[in-house]
Design a protein around this motif. Structure first.
Motif, PDB file in Angstrom:
ATOM      1  N   ASP A   1       0.818  -1.220   0.000  1.00  0.00           N
ATOM      2  CA  ASP A   1       0.000   0.000   0.000  1.00  0.00           C
ATOM      3  C   ASP A   1       0.852   1.271   0.000  1.00  0.00           C
ATOM      4  OD1 ASP A   1       0.600  -1.190   2.549  1.00  0.00           O
ATOM      5  OD2 ASP A   1      -0.439   0.478   3.477  1.00  0.00           O
ATOM      6  N   LEU A   2       2.118   1.177   0.423  1.00  0.00           N
ATOM      7  CA  LEU A   2       2.994   2.349   0.439  1.00  0.00           C
ATOM      8  C   LEU A   2       3.633   2.598  -0.924  1.00  0.00           C
ATOM      9  CD1 LEU A   2       4.760   1.852   3.894  1.00  0.00           C
ATOM     10  CD2 LEU A   2       2.797   3.308   3.350  1.00  0.00           C
ATOM     11  N   GLY A   3       3.402   1.691  -1.869  1.00  0.00           N
ATOM     12  CA  GLY A   3       3.989   1.827  -3.195  1.00  0.00           C
ATOM     13  C   GLY A   3       2.999   2.208  -4.271  1.00  0.00           C
ATOM     14  N   GLY A   4       1.829   2.722  -3.871  1.00  0.00           N
ATOM     15  CA  GLY A   4       0.833   3.130  -4.862  1.00  0.00           C
ATOM     16  C   GLY A   4      -0.550   2.657  -4.490  1.00  0.00           C
ATOM     17  N   GLY A   5      -1.546   3.147  -5.213  1.00  0.00           N
ATOM     18  CA  GLY A   5      -2.939   2.810  -4.933  1.00  0.00           C
ATOM     19  C   GLY A   5      -3.279   1.361  -5.275  1.00  0.00           C
ATOM     20  N   ASN A   6      -4.365   0.855  -4.697  1.00  0.00           N
ATOM     21  CA  ASN A   6      -4.786  -0.528  -4.928  1.00  0.00           C
ATOM     22  C   ASN A   6      -5.096  -0.817  -6.392  1.00  0.00           C
ATOM     23  OD1 ASN A   6      -4.512  -1.141  -2.239  1.00  0.00           O
ATOM     24  ND2 ASN A   6      -6.663  -0.784  -1.740  1.00  0.00           N
ATOM     25  N   ARG A   7      -5.557   0.199  -7.119  1.00  0.00           N
ATOM     26  CA  ARG A   7      -5.913  -0.014  -8.524  1.00  0.00           C
ATOM     27  C   ARG A   7      -4.709   0.071  -9.460  1.00  0.00           C
ATOM     28  NH1 ARG A   7     -11.594   3.444  -9.055  1.00  0.00           N
ATOM     29  NH2 ARG A   7     -12.752   2.280  -7.459  1.00  0.00           N
ATOM     30  N   ASP A   8      -3.585   0.487  -8.921  1.00  0.00           N
ATOM     31  CA  ASP A   8      -2.357   0.585  -9.720  1.00  0.00           C
ATOM     32  C   ASP A   8      -1.678  -0.782  -9.718  1.00  0.00           C
ATOM     33  OD1 ASP A   8      -0.061   1.312 -11.017  1.00  0.00           O
ATOM     34  OD2 ASP A   8       0.841   2.319  -9.297  1.00  0.00           O
ATOM     35  N   THR A   9      -2.100  -1.637 -10.652  1.00  0.00           N
ATOM     36  CA  THR A   9      -1.616  -3.028 -10.653  1.00  0.00           C
ATOM     37  C   THR A   9      -0.592  -3.309 -11.759  1.00  0.00           C
ATOM     38  OG1 THR A   9      -3.480  -3.690 -12.052  1.00  0.00           O
ATOM     39  CG2 THR A   9      -3.764  -3.886  -9.651  1.00  0.00           C
ATOM     40  N   ARG A  10      -0.255  -2.321 -12.587  1.00  0.00           N
ATOM     41  CA  ARG A  10       0.695  -2.561 -13.679  1.00  0.00           C
ATOM     42  C   ARG A  10       2.034  -3.053 -13.139  1.00  0.00           C
ATOM     43  NH1 ARG A  10       5.034  -1.068 -16.369  1.00  0.00           N
ATOM     44  NH2 ARG A  10       5.603   0.391 -14.716  1.00  0.00           N
ATOM     45  N   ASN A  11       2.524  -2.384 -12.076  1.00  0.00           N
ATOM     46  CA  ASN A  11       3.809  -2.778 -11.510  1.00  0.00           C
ATOM     47  C   ASN A  11       3.746  -4.184 -10.920  1.00  0.00           C
ATOM     48  OD1 ASN A  11       5.163  -0.372 -12.134  1.00  0.00           O
ATOM     49  ND2 ASN A  11       4.407   0.646 -10.303  1.00  0.00           N
ATOM     50  N   GLU A  12       2.625  -4.530 -10.298  1.00  0.00           N
ATOM     51  CA  GLU A  12       2.450  -5.877  -9.756  1.00  0.00           C
ATOM     52  C   GLU A  12       2.601  -6.923 -10.862  1.00  0.00           C
ATOM     53  OE1 GLU A  12      -0.952  -6.848  -7.451  1.00  0.00           O
ATOM     54  OE2 GLU A  12      -0.892  -5.004  -6.271  1.00  0.00           O
ATOM     55  N   GLU A  13       1.980  -6.655 -12.002  1.00  0.00           N
ATOM     56  CA  GLU A  13       2.011  -7.609 -13.112  1.00  0.00           C
ATOM     57  C   GLU A  13       3.434  -7.781 -13.647  1.00  0.00           C
ATOM     58  OE1 GLU A  13      -0.785  -5.809 -15.716  1.00  0.00           O
ATOM     59  OE2 GLU A  13      -2.507  -6.277 -14.439  1.00  0.00           O
ATOM     60  N   VAL A  14       4.177  -6.675 -13.749  1.00  0.00           N
ATOM     61  CA  VAL A  14       5.565  -6.758 -14.229  1.00  0.00           C
ATOM     62  C   VAL A  14       6.415  -7.546 -13.244  1.00  0.00           C
ATOM     63  CG1 VAL A  14       7.651  -5.437 -14.776  1.00  0.00           C
ATOM     64  CG2 VAL A  14       5.425  -4.602 -15.550  1.00  0.00           C
ATOM     65  N   VAL A  15       6.261  -7.251 -11.942  1.00  0.00           N
ATOM     66  CA  VAL A  15       7.042  -7.945 -10.913  1.00  0.00           C
ATOM     67  C   VAL A  15       6.736  -9.438 -10.922  1.00  0.00           C
ATOM     68  CG1 VAL A  15       7.370  -8.181  -8.419  1.00  0.00           C
ATOM     69  CG2 VAL A  15       7.323  -5.906  -9.444  1.00  0.00           C
ATOM     70  N   ARG A  16       5.474  -9.811 -11.138  1.00  0.00           N
ATOM     71  CA  ARG A  16       5.123 -11.234 -11.209  1.00  0.00           C
ATOM     72  C   ARG A  16       5.864 -11.925 -12.362  1.00  0.00           C
ATOM     73  NH1 ARG A  16      -0.262 -10.045  -9.239  1.00  0.00           N
ATOM     74  NH2 ARG A  16      -0.542 -11.175  -7.272  1.00  0.00           N
ATOM     75  N   LYS A  17       6.043 -11.214 -13.468  1.00  0.00           N
ATOM     76  CA  LYS A  17       6.768 -11.786 -14.610  1.00  0.00           C
ATOM     77  C   LYS A  17       8.232 -12.045 -14.256  1.00  0.00           C
ATOM     78  CE  LYS A  17       3.844  -9.841 -18.248  1.00  0.00           C
ATOM     79  NZ  LYS A  17       3.758  -8.894 -19.393  1.00  0.00           N
ATOM     80  N   TRP A  18       8.796 -11.201 -13.352  1.00  0.00           N
ATOM     81  CA  TRP A  18      10.172 -11.434 -12.916  1.00  0.00           C
ATOM     82  C   TRP A  18      10.302 -12.802 -12.260  1.00  0.00           C
ATOM     83  CZ3 TRP A  18      11.168  -6.295  -9.749  1.00  0.00           C
ATOM     84  CH2 TRP A  18      11.208  -5.198 -10.633  1.00  0.00           C
ATOM     85  N   HIS A  19       9.217 -13.253 -11.611  1.00  0.00           N
ATOM     86  CA  HIS A  19       9.256 -14.485 -10.814  1.00  0.00           C
ATOM     87  C   HIS A  19       8.472 -15.610 -11.476  1.00  0.00           C
ATOM     88  CE1 HIS A  19      11.017 -12.147  -7.573  1.00  0.00           C
ATOM     89  NE2 HIS A  19      10.019 -11.290  -7.643  1.00  0.00           N
ATOM     90  N   ALA A  20       8.504 -15.663 -12.790  1.00  0.00           N
ATOM     91  CA  ALA A  20       7.763 -16.705 -13.515  1.00  0.00           C
ATOM     92  C   ALA A  20       8.096 -18.079 -12.936  1.00  0.00           C
ATOM     93  CB  ALA A  20       8.115 -16.654 -14.992  1.00  0.00           C
ATOM     94  N   GLY A  21       7.055 -18.825 -12.551  1.00  0.00           N
ATOM     95  CA  GLY A  21       7.250 -20.148 -11.958  1.00  0.00           C
ATOM     96  C   GLY A  21       7.357 -20.137 -10.445  1.00  0.00           C
ATOM     97  N   THR A  22       7.434 -18.942  -9.851  1.00  0.00           N
ATOM     98  CA  THR A  22       7.502 -18.810  -8.388  1.00  0.00           C
ATOM     99  C   THR A  22       6.283 -18.027  -7.906  1.00  0.00           C
ATOM    100  OG1 THR A  22       9.925 -18.798  -8.399  1.00  0.00           O
ATOM    101  CG2 THR A  22       8.841 -17.884  -6.447  1.00  0.00           C
TER     102      THR A  22
END
Length: 351
Positions: A75-96
């Motif tokens: 929550d300190l890194g942006g609003g709940n609806r700001d999910t673009r960064n979450e999606e990119v970070v998930r790609k960093w951890h493909a398979g994890t």
């Protein structure tokens, strides 16, 4: 004339680039000896610095053990609806498995009460992992991360949600509260209780482990802003100036109640000191105290909520190349620590 923010922060070659202390090294060594009895590693990173709070030491030391990556302070890194960064970070951890923890309020700035929904998601994943690997003696999870990323806070939240029991791990605003690897703390009951699994799920809390040598001065400033090093390591005014640099890139309106947009940290600190009454002897502005106040406000989410790292699909590879160029080593860390100790002893002798 419209305001133009600084597009770069100057490199600072004299800035301390290590905070690898004795208990960091001891904690890492202890983790290695425990791996044979560990079923899963829960690695915590700070969402505000998803790249900079990544510690390559864990990838080497804990190699071969299945891992879940949890980004705290979402929550300190942006609003709940700001999910673009979450999606990119998930790609960093493909398979994890990658999860995000939001704070749920609690005392200002402490983050003691993590958001229940995000904590329950972690519990579900841990329970599912334990169910698929049934063990009558209990499922053991090692929680690791850089200093002050929120490991102990997460452990307390998992225990509160999983067992409805109180705090077991000490937490604090400064790094270094946890000094030793703990014995297992139960967070999910055994199958003898309703909703339990096998012999239960236990988490071993560990001390935060810093990087032996930080690849750049900007990375060190980011870690200091997020509280991974003690506030005495980096001069407060310098830290506040680096924060101002990021705030201006994000939105100068975040400090509009104090002064007009500025790239001069002394102008901002003087305006805040005057408005908040932070004055020293003779009515002089206490810029150091004011700088610490500004940094704390940002840590609490009251001076903007944004990432300090640039997040894109190639960011992880660039970070790895930067680390290889620096070639951090334990010898560098030991040398820096000896120099810091000498400076500290010299300062005491001069008093």
């Amino acid at each position: 004339m419209s305001f133009i923010p600084r597009h770069a922060f100057p490199p600072l070659p004299s800035l301390p680039r290590s905070y690898f202390l004795g208990h960091h090294k001891a904690g890492l060594a202890k983790m290695k000896t425990l791996l044979s009895s560990i079923d899963l590693v829960l690695e915590c990173r700070d969402y505000r610095v998803p790249l900079t709070s990544r510690n390559p030491l864990f990838e080497k030391a804990l190699e071969g053990t299945q891992r879940i990556v949890v980004y705290t302070k979402r929550d300190l890194g942006g609003g709940n609806r700001d999910t673009r960064n979450e999606e990119v970070v998930r790609k960093w951890h493909a398979g994890t498995t990658t999860l995000y923890i939001r704070n749920g309020g609690g005392k200002e700035g402490e983050g003691e009460y993590a958001n229940r929904k995000s904590v329950n998601k972690v519990l579900e994943v841990l329970k599912d992992h334990a169910t698929k690997r049934y063990k009558l003696v209990g499922h053991r999870v090692l929680i690791v991360g850089m200093p002050n990323v929120g490991k102990s806070t997460l452990l307390n939240a998992l225990r509160a949600q999983g067992l409805r029991k109180g705090k077991v791990a000490a937490t604090g605003a400064q790094p270094g509260v946890t000094r030793k690897v703990s014995s297992g703390v139960k967070i999910i009951p055994s199958e003898d209780d309703d909703g339990g699994v096998g012999g239960g799920v236990y988490i071993l809390d560990t001390p935060g482990v810093f990087i032996p040598y930080v690849p750049s001065s900007s990375s060190m400033l980011k870690l200091a802003l997020c509280g991974s090093v003690k506030d005495t390591i980096i001069p407060p005014v310098l830290l506040a100036d680096y924060l101002l640099f990021h705030i201006n890139l994000h939105s100068p309106t975040l400090y509009s109640e104090y002064c007009a947009p500025t790239n001069d940290i002394i102008v901002l600190l003087s305006a805040i000191a005057e408005k908040t009454g932070r004055l020293g002897k003779g009515g002089v502005y206490d810029t150091e105290a004011t700088a610490l106040w500004v940094v704390q406000k940002w840590r609490q989410g009251l001076m903007g909520r944004f990432l300090l790292d640039e997040v894109d699909e190639g960011a992880v590879e660039r970070a790895r190349l930067e680390e290889e160029d620096v070639q951090p080593s334990f010898n560098q860390a030991r040398r820096v620590e000896r120099e810091r100790r000498r400076d500290r002893n010299r300062a005491r002798g001069e008093k």
